[in-house]
Design a protein around this motif. Structure first.
Motif, PDB file in Angstrom:
ATOM      1  N   ASP A 171       0.918  -1.123  -0.106  1.00 52.31           N
ATOM      2  CA  ASP A 171      -0.065   0.112   0.078  1.00 52.31           C
ATOM      3  C   ASP A 171       0.763   1.151   0.017  1.00 52.31           C
ATOM      4  OD1 ASP A 171      -1.654   2.168   0.404  1.00 52.31           O
ATOM      5  OD2 ASP A 171      -3.061   0.970   1.869  1.00 52.31           O
ATOM      6  N   HIS A 202      -2.735  -0.880  -5.253  1.00 46.19           N
ATOM      7  CA  HIS A 202      -2.890  -1.748  -3.955  1.00 46.19           C
ATOM      8  C   HIS A 202      -3.995  -2.757  -4.276  1.00 46.19           C
ATOM      9  CE1 HIS A 202      -3.390  -2.507   0.529  1.00 46.19           C
ATOM     10  NE2 HIS A 202      -2.620  -3.501   0.015  1.00 46.19           N
ATOM     11  N   PRO A 246      -4.725  -6.110  -2.483  1.00 47.63           N
ATOM     12  CA  PRO A 246      -4.231  -7.045  -1.877  1.00 47.63           C
ATOM     13  C   PRO A 246      -4.966  -8.758  -1.909  1.00 47.63           C
ATOM     14  CG  PRO A 246      -5.812  -5.695  -0.694  1.00 47.63           C
ATOM     15  CD  PRO A 246      -5.399  -5.294  -1.819  1.00 47.63           C
ATOM     16  N   GLN A 247      -6.148  -8.424  -2.568  1.00 48.60           N
ATOM     17  CA  GLN A 247      -6.801  -9.902  -2.958  1.00 48.60           C
ATOM     18  C   GLN A 247      -5.978 -10.596  -4.045  1.00 48.60           C
ATOM     19  OE1 GLN A 247     -11.019  -9.602  -3.882  1.00 48.60           O
ATOM     20  NE2 GLN A 247     -10.887 -11.514  -4.717  1.00 48.60           N
ATOM     21  N   GLU A 251      -2.610 -12.031  -2.375  1.00 50.00           N
ATOM     22  CA  GLU A 251      -2.774 -13.296  -1.813  1.00 50.00           C
ATOM     23  C   GLU A 251      -2.945 -14.290  -2.740  1.00 50.00           C
ATOM     24  OE1 GLU A 251      -5.306 -14.822   2.079  1.00 50.00           O
ATOM     25  OE2 GLU A 251      -6.015 -12.761   1.094  1.00 50.00           O
ATOM     26  N   GLU A 308       3.172  -5.536   8.292  1.00 43.91           N
ATOM     27  CA  GLU A 308       1.830  -5.436   8.321  1.00 43.91           C
ATOM     28  C   GLU A 308       1.234  -5.619   7.183  1.00 43.91           C
ATOM     29  OE1 GLU A 308       0.936  -1.985  10.255  1.00 43.91           O
ATOM     30  OE2 GLU A 308       2.446  -2.146  11.909  1.00 43.91           O
ATOM     31  N   GLN A 309       1.425  -5.273   6.191  1.00 42.28           N
ATOM     32  CA  GLN A 309       0.702  -5.273   4.924  1.00 42.28           C
ATOM     33  C   GLN A 309       0.845  -6.784   4.164  1.00 42.28           C
ATOM     34  OE1 GLN A 309       2.200  -2.075   2.472  1.00 42.28           O
ATOM     35  NE2 GLN A 309       1.384  -0.698   3.767  1.00 42.28           N
ATOM     36  N   ALA A 341       1.326  -9.362   6.174  1.00 44.24           N
ATOM     37  CA  ALA A 341       0.528 -10.458   7.079  1.00 44.24           C
ATOM     38  C   ALA A 341      -0.823 -10.388   6.771  1.00 44.24           C
ATOM     39  CB  ALA A 341       0.628  -9.541   8.564  1.00 44.24           C
ATOM     40  N   ASP A 342      -1.619  -9.209   5.975  1.00 43.88           N
ATOM     41  CA  ASP A 342      -2.717  -9.242   5.591  1.00 43.88           C
ATOM     42  C   ASP A 342      -3.073 -10.095   4.512  1.00 43.88           C
ATOM     43  OD1 ASP A 342      -3.399  -7.356   7.421  1.00 43.88           O
ATOM     44  OD2 ASP A 342      -3.081  -5.702   6.337  1.00 43.88           O
ATOM     45  N   VAL A 343      -1.970 -10.461   3.565  1.00 40.49           N
ATOM     46  CA  VAL A 343      -2.107 -11.319   2.730  1.00 40.49           C
ATOM     47  C   VAL A 343      -1.605 -12.588   2.805  1.00 40.49           C
ATOM     48  CG1 VAL A 343      -2.358  -9.490   0.870  1.00 40.49           C
ATOM     49  CG2 VAL A 343       0.026 -10.405   1.436  1.00 40.49           C
TER      50      VAL A 343
END
Length: 505
Positions: A301, A337, A339-340, A343, A374-375, A377-379
């Motif tokens: 991001d 950005h 993230p989906q 991932e 942190e970013q 970890a979200d994926v």
């Protein structure tokens, strides 16, 4: 020229700093310099500190070298400016260039700077055994064929056309030394505005202004560069009166001094900003998989990084160096950005953890890595961090060129200069290892073009290759902050290094 302003609640800026033997009064107001002819500058050092301009790596040493030696060409606000050279002209095919020197330039021993000195300097800089940092820039120069025509004129032939000789090569490095010079740290003969008084590697550089410098005797007659590796320690040294300029101050720390009337923050423009990011080595797992590289780019991001690390006043990057400079391909879509999708790509590649090597070689890289963790970890990806001493981060090229994932920053420069130096098989600092089949030929074709517009268009095509599939992530551009005691004027930047020869109080 850089601008000066107070840092408000969301201020970040660039650099160009300086001040001189000053101390704050009891009420926080600066009483002015104790000695208006002396300037003390705090800067980051390096474990391989030395004053050999061909091998220097530390920022403190860069400041020293740039004041001891003058260039044929210098970058100011991203544009080449002739210095020792009066003219640099190509033939019709850019296979040969004629350099004519000014008639009023001398070395510090009073001898005239002549074409033989320039020929020696170019050959020395092109010698990989003497100049490991810069020799690759001159790989296309036919050094044995350099012809000295007369005292002020020489002809530089190339083994292939190079229409970007001035913008890519000479603008990056073209210091001039006396013919036969080999001494750098014991009373060297210099071509710049200062001479060397003393050098204590990793500690201090003391220089004295030249009275016979062609551009005028600097008003700051004593220039002292002090090695202070930690940015907060540099700022503290400024506040306590130990130094007059603290280079590359962290924006959060600078913001905390917003109400301190004894300190000013200097700000330059985009041309001298730093491009911050990460490098993925395309030859090392897991980044040898292009889908993993794409996933990493989509997972970041960039806006959040700019907002948090730069306090909202940086610029979002698009994985290319050169923002705001000639030749930058602004037609490419901004990387978003997603993230989906990131991932999905990470999962398909079986990647659930990656390692990153990080050092605070410029303020913001450590915080950016924390946010990236942190970013990711979200994926569904764990980021394992290896923190390294910033003074030694760039000391070992083998480690740099073999590390799969690491922090990076680049002084902003035009696209052609960046691509020729940091990508392709001939890029001397190609940390990502990006050099796919056909890439070198495309880059060579762009470099050969004499017409500026045609060359920019060709470089744009090369940038698209880097953007599509390269291993470089440029998430943002940081204005480099320097803090100084109030009252200094005339500081300018070249490649983000502050220059003090025209400065005064």
């Amino acid at each position: 020229m850089p601008r000066t302003r107070r840092l408000g609640v969301s201020a970040l800026a660039l650099l160009a700093v300086t001040a001189t033997g000053c101390s704050a009064g009891a009420d926080g107001e600066s009483p002015g310099p104790e000695d208006p002819t002396r300037l003390r500058v705090g800067a980051l050092g390096n474990t391989t500190d030395n004053l050999n301009p061909l091998t220097t790596n530390g920022f403190a040493d860069y400041i020293g070298v740039s004041h001891l030696y003058e260039s044929l060409v210098e970058l100011r606000d991203g544009e080449p400016v002739l210095r020792l050279a009066e003219s640099i002209v190509p033939d019709a095919t850019a296979e040969s260039w004629t350099i004519t020197l000014r008639d009023d330039v001398t070395f510090s021993d009073g001898s005239a700077i002549e074409a033989t000195d320039v020929a020696y300097s170019l050959r020395l800089t092109a010698d990989p055994t003497q100049s490991p940092n810069y020799a690759s820039f001159f790989g296309d120069v036919d050094v044995d064929g350099i012809e000295v025509v007369d005292e002020r004129t020489l002809v530089v032939p190339f083994t292939r056309p190079r229409g970007d000789f001035v913008s890519t090569i000479l603008s990056f490095v073209s210091y001039v030394y006396p013919d036969g010079a080999t001494q750098w740290e014991d009373a060297p003969v210099t071509s710049g505005p200062y001479t060397l008084v003393s050098y204590d590697a990793g500690e201090r550089i003391v220089m004295e202004a030249r009275e016979d410098y062609f551009d005028g005797t600097p008003e700051l007659t004593t220039l002292e560069v002090v090695v202070i590796d930690d940015p907060q320690a540099r700022l503290n040294a400024l506040k306590s009166g130990e130094i007059d300029v603290a280079t590359r101050v962290d924006p959060v720390a600078a913001q905390a001094e917003a109400d301190n009337d004894a300190i000013e923050i200097q700000q330059g423009g985009e041309a001298d900003s730093l491009a911050l990011g990460f490098e993925m080595n395309v030859n090392q797992a897991p980044f040898d998989d292009p889908d993993v590289r794409t996933a990493m780019k989509l997972a970041i991001d960039r806006q959040e990084l700019v907002d948090v690390v730069f306090l909202g006043e940086g610029f979002v990057g698009n994985d290319l160096v050169g923002l705001g400079l000639p030749g930058y391909d602004a037609s490419l879509p901004q990387r978003e950005h997603d993230p989906q999708r990131a991932e999905e790509l990470f999962a398909a590649a079986g990647v659930d953890a990656v390692d990153v090597r990080v050092a605070e070689t410029t303020p913001g890289l450590q915080r950016a890595t924390e946010l990236l963790a942190e970013q990711l970890a979200d994926v569904g990806v764990e980021l394992r961090v290896e923190t390294t001493d910033p003074a030694s981060f760039y000391a070992d090229y083998e480690v740099l060129l073999s590390t799969p994932f690491q922090t990076a920053y680049y002084v902003n420069r035009d696209a052609g200069a960046y691509l020729g130096s940091f990508t392709g098989s001939n890029g001397f600092f190609n940390v990502s290892g990006f050099a796919p089949e056909g890439y070198d030929e495309s880059l060579r074709n762009a470099q050969a073009l004499v017409d500026d517009d045609e060359r920019d268009a060709a470089f744009a095509a090369v940038q698209q290759l880097v953007w599509n599939d390269g291993g470089t992530i440029i998430w943002g551009y940081q204005a480099v902050l320097n803090a100084e005691t109030a009252g200094l004027e005339g500081v300018y930047l070249t490649q983000a290094v502050p220059q003090f020869d025209a400065a005064s109080f």
